[in-house]
Design an enzyme around this catalytic site. Structure first.
Site, PDB file in Angstrom:
ATOM      1  N   PRO A 245      -4.573 -11.794  -3.051  1.00 42.81           N
ATOM      2  CA  PRO A 245      -5.132 -10.481  -3.404  1.00 42.81           C
ATOM      3  C   PRO A 245      -4.104  -9.673  -4.199  1.00 42.81           C
ATOM      4  CG  PRO A 245      -4.509 -10.548  -1.089  1.00 42.81           C
ATOM      5  CD  PRO A 245      -4.312 -11.925  -1.611  1.00 42.81           C
ATOM      6  N   VAL A 247      -2.383  -6.667  -6.282  1.00 39.54           N
ATOM      7  CA  VAL A 247      -2.286  -5.220  -6.443  1.00 39.54           C
ATOM      8  C   VAL A 247      -1.276  -4.983  -7.558  1.00 39.54           C
ATOM      9  CG1 VAL A 247      -1.596  -3.032  -5.402  1.00 39.54           C
ATOM     10  CG2 VAL A 247      -2.826  -4.728  -4.039  1.00 39.54           C
ATOM     11  N   ASP A 421       1.355  -9.769  -4.142  1.00 44.67           N
ATOM     12  CA  ASP A 421       0.407 -10.371  -3.203  1.00 44.67           C
ATOM     13  C   ASP A 421       0.332  -9.474  -1.969  1.00 44.67           C
ATOM     14  OD1 ASP A 421      -0.958 -11.886  -1.331  1.00 44.67           O
ATOM     15  OD2 ASP A 421       0.113 -13.759  -1.769  1.00 44.67           O
ATOM     16  N   HIS A 422      -0.840  -8.849  -1.775  1.00 49.07           N
ATOM     17  CA  HIS A 422      -0.965  -7.869  -0.698  1.00 49.07           C
ATOM     18  C   HIS A 422      -0.978  -8.512   0.684  1.00 49.07           C
ATOM     19  CE1 HIS A 422      -1.282  -3.882   0.661  1.00 49.07           C
ATOM     20  NE2 HIS A 422      -2.125  -3.402  -0.236  1.00 49.07           N
ATOM     21  N   ARG A 423      -1.035  -9.840   0.765  1.00 49.99           N
ATOM     22  CA  ARG A 423      -0.889 -10.501   2.063  1.00 49.99           C
ATOM     23  C   ARG A 423       0.553 -10.421   2.546  1.00 49.99           C
ATOM     24  NH1 ARG A 423      -2.897 -16.403   0.639  1.00 49.99           N
ATOM     25  NH2 ARG A 423      -1.353 -15.940  -0.991  1.00 49.99           N
TER      26      ARG A 423
END
Length: 450
Positions: A245, A247, A421-423
């Protein structure tokens, strides 16, 4: 009696399954020595020159330039006993009984060890008046099936030209088979291609002007197979975009102090002969900021359900090359001084543009910088490289009206954009990292506080 061996396409130790044949450095009848470079291939990551582990005489080239070949497929046949001194025995591939020990010593060589893969090839036409070249026995017991004739090539040989020259010829619609190279050894140069492009170019088989490869005059469209670097890049970007994901955050920075420092350092003897670019400053800033925000230098391990934090920075630098986009790495960039980074970046980009980046230099990156500013672009939303968690794009540096101490003055300003990577990276960590990079570029003296 002759003893034939077949040289397989090498597994270049990067987990690839196929490669494209770019350039042959030998032809039938040539004598070769152990470890001599015989072919240049293009994998999905780099152009690689392959050495041959035996000495002897080349009897047949089994594939043409431009063909895609699976790893382990025989691509060349060599007579390792052209004088007929070794006794013939009934071994694999007709090998003599005395060879195994020598072959064992060759195993570390790139390209050693064929696997049982059927080779589909076309018979090669011999030049008029030339002696026929004996065909080697196939690596399997079944005789090879007859195949269609290949397109004729000038003098029965493969045109000698480097990958960038081949691309230029393809773009300009020049048939390399119709050219005689002006460089040493008959190698075709860019100038040869450009001269040929100025007038009608004919192939050995036709007097009609050559069309660009894949061009259909009826539809006025050109179709190019998806392979090599373009294929790898597409797969990697799709995997990243639809797995991690993304951002993206942006920051506009007044880098006037950095540019002033750059001018002062040019006069410093420690930087004599060093090409000191804004990219070098950005690379140093990224390495320093990553120590304070290690999340951007970590990676999401889906298989083991872990986040892996790296105690080193293998810095990837996105580079536009004649082969397409590649991302060579500066391993342990965080341990380099600004001078060392500047020199390493200059060498890295020159090697990438020459198409000589090795597979090892393309692996194991932890963070990437994309310098889109060299194209006059202000900002963008870069896609994270698989196996990493963040990428920084550098915009162009422009003279811009800027408020300083309540007054509008002209300053050197650039935009930064960070995708993460928003994880792995929360908004706070991403913002802190981008702010640190901006602070170091906006005021290099801040480095003493880190």
């Amino acid at each position: 009696m002759p003893e034939y061996k077949q040289f397989p396409l090498a597994d270049t130790a990067e987990g690839l399954t196929e490669a494209d044949i770019l350039t042959w450095h030998v032809k039938p009848g040539d004598e070769v020595t152990v470890n001599q470079i015989v072919v240049e291939v293009e994998t999905a990551k780099a152009a690689v020159e392959l050495p041959i582990p035996w000495a002897g005489v080349v009897t047949e080239l089994l594939v043409e330039p431009g063909q895609t070949v699976e790893v382990g497929t025989p691509i060349l046949t060599i007579d390792v006993d052209p004088g007929g001194s070794a006794p013939a025995t009934s071994g694999n591939n007709g090998s003599a009984a005395a060879e195994p020990a020598a072959e064992e010593e060759m195993k570390p060589l790139v390209g050693y060890g064929a696997k049982a893969v059927a080779t589909k090839r076309r018979a090669r036409k011999e030049p008029e008046g030339a002696q026929p070249v004996p065909s080697a026995p196939a690596p399997v017991s079944a005789p090879p099936a007859p195949a269609p004739e290949p397109e004729p090539v000038r003098g029965g040989q493969v045109p000698l030209a480097k990958p960038p020259v081949r691309k230029l010829a393809k773009d300009l619609g020049v048939d390399l088979r119709a050219l005689a190279g002006s460089a040493e050894g008959g190698v075709i140069t860019r100038e040869d291609v450009r001269r040929a492009a100025e007038g009608p170019v004919t192939s050995a088989a036709s007097s009609q002007p050559a069309e660009p490869a894949g061009y259909d005059p009826g539809t006025r469209e050109r179709r190019v197979p998806i392979k090599g670097v373009r294929k790898m890049t597409a797969q990697a970007m799709v995997q990243s975009k639809f797995t991690a994901p993304h951002v993206t955050e942006f920051l506009t920075v007044d880098v006037t102090p950095m540019m002033e420092l750059r001018e002062r350092l040019k006069a410093n003897r420690a930087f004599a002969g060093v090409k000191l670019t804004p990219l070098a400053f950005a690379a140093k800033a990224v390495c320093m900021a990553a120590k304070r925000t290690p999340d951007v230098n970590a990676v999401w391990d889906e298989e083991n359900r872990e986040i892996v934090y790296k105690d080193y920075v293998h810095l990837g630098i996105a580079a536009a090359t004649p082969r397409g986009l590649v991302v060579p790495k500066l391993h342990d960039a965080d341990a380099m001084s600004l001078t060392e980074l500047a020199g390493a970046l200059e060498q890295l980009t020159a090697t990438a543009r020459a198409g000589k980046t090795t597979p090892a230099e393309m692996l194991n990156g932890t963070f990437t910088i994309s310098n889109i500013g060299v194209f006059g672009i202000d900002t963008g939303t870069p896609i994270i490289n698989p196996g990493e968690s963040a990428i920084l794009a550098l915009g162009t540096i422009r003279d811009t009206p800027w408020v300083v101490d309540g007054e509008v003055v002209v300053r050197k300003v650039m935009q930064l954009s960070l995708s993460f990577d928003h994880r792995v990276v929360d908004g706070q960590q991403g913002s802190e990292f981008l702010s640190d990079v901006g602070a170091l570029l906006g005021d290099p003296a801040m480095a003493i506080t880190f």
